[in-house]
Enzyme design. Sequence first.
Site, PDB file in Angstrom:
ATOM      1  N   HIS A  48     -31.950-105.685  10.616  1.00 29.94           N
ATOM      2  CA  HIS A  48     -31.421-106.847   9.594  1.00 29.94           C
ATOM      3  C   HIS A  48     -30.964-106.441   8.520  1.00 29.94           C
ATOM      4  O   HIS A  48     -30.399-105.311   8.240  1.00 29.94           O
ATOM      5  CB  HIS A  48     -32.764-107.895   9.567  1.00 29.94           C
ATOM      6  N   HIS A 121     -38.321-102.032  13.397  1.00 28.44           N
ATOM      7  CA  HIS A 121     -38.073-103.481  13.245  1.00 28.44           C
ATOM      8  C   HIS A 121     -39.704-104.066  12.980  1.00 28.44           C
ATOM      9  O   HIS A 121     -40.730-102.966  13.031  1.00 28.44           O
ATOM     10  CB  HIS A 121     -37.659-104.423  14.515  1.00 28.44           C
ATOM     11  N   GLU A 191     -40.824-101.947  17.016  1.00 31.57           N
ATOM     12  CA  GLU A 191     -41.536-102.806  16.617  1.00 31.57           C
ATOM     13  C   GLU A 191     -42.791-102.217  15.929  1.00 31.57           C
ATOM     14  O   GLU A 191     -43.846-102.068  16.590  1.00 31.57           O
ATOM     15  CB  GLU A 191     -41.936-104.145  17.164  1.00 31.57           C
TER      16      GLU A 191
END
Length: 229
Positions: A48, A121, A191
Amino acid sequence: MKYHYFSDIKSLVLSSLFLFIFFIGSSFLSLDNQTKKPLFVVVVDAGHGGNDVGNECSDLKRFKQEKDLVLPVALQLGGYLENLLENVKVIYTRTEDRYVSLEDRAKIANEASADLFISIHANHNPIKSIHGSQVHIHNHDIKFSKIFAQKLLYQLSKRAKRKVLKIQTTADRGHNLFVLQNTKMPAVLVELGFMSNKNEEVYLNSEYGQTILASAIFRAVREYRGVVQ
């Protein structure tokens, strides 16, 4: 004549000794060059950035959005790789809060002919009790992506003491992840944990948690490199 004779012998011995030392030194230098590991290029991708905040935190006054949470982990990881391993080059897809398209992330890795791509992430789930670290790969047929994913889960479990969930593939997810599908080297998307879980969100936002997570990923890279080089 006797003096000159022994003087010549002395010069000859010294010259021979010099040549011996020179060739032995050259041999060790050559051997060192042969055993030195080749350059290992790692692309570290903080997910992001910019107007793409990723998953949102539960409280902006206390916690970071996903884009700001994963960046320090990525930077710490890169620092460990560059400072603690020899012949490693780290390329970041971003080092600040800016937007980078998925296409550009894959392009950066492919143009660098990277040996490994790691996208970092933080997860989210409506079921707030769910927690744990998870690693995504494209599919199980990509041998070295799977090998690194397994090492990464092991370190997240043993080093970071996190609950780990099973490796996720395209078949498990039901869809592709662009950066895994379009990079040409072993690649994973990790993640770190679930921002939707109260306890895990606190851990993910702590300096301690971020340092331990970066350390776990570093250890996985170190082990993986020992296998492939």
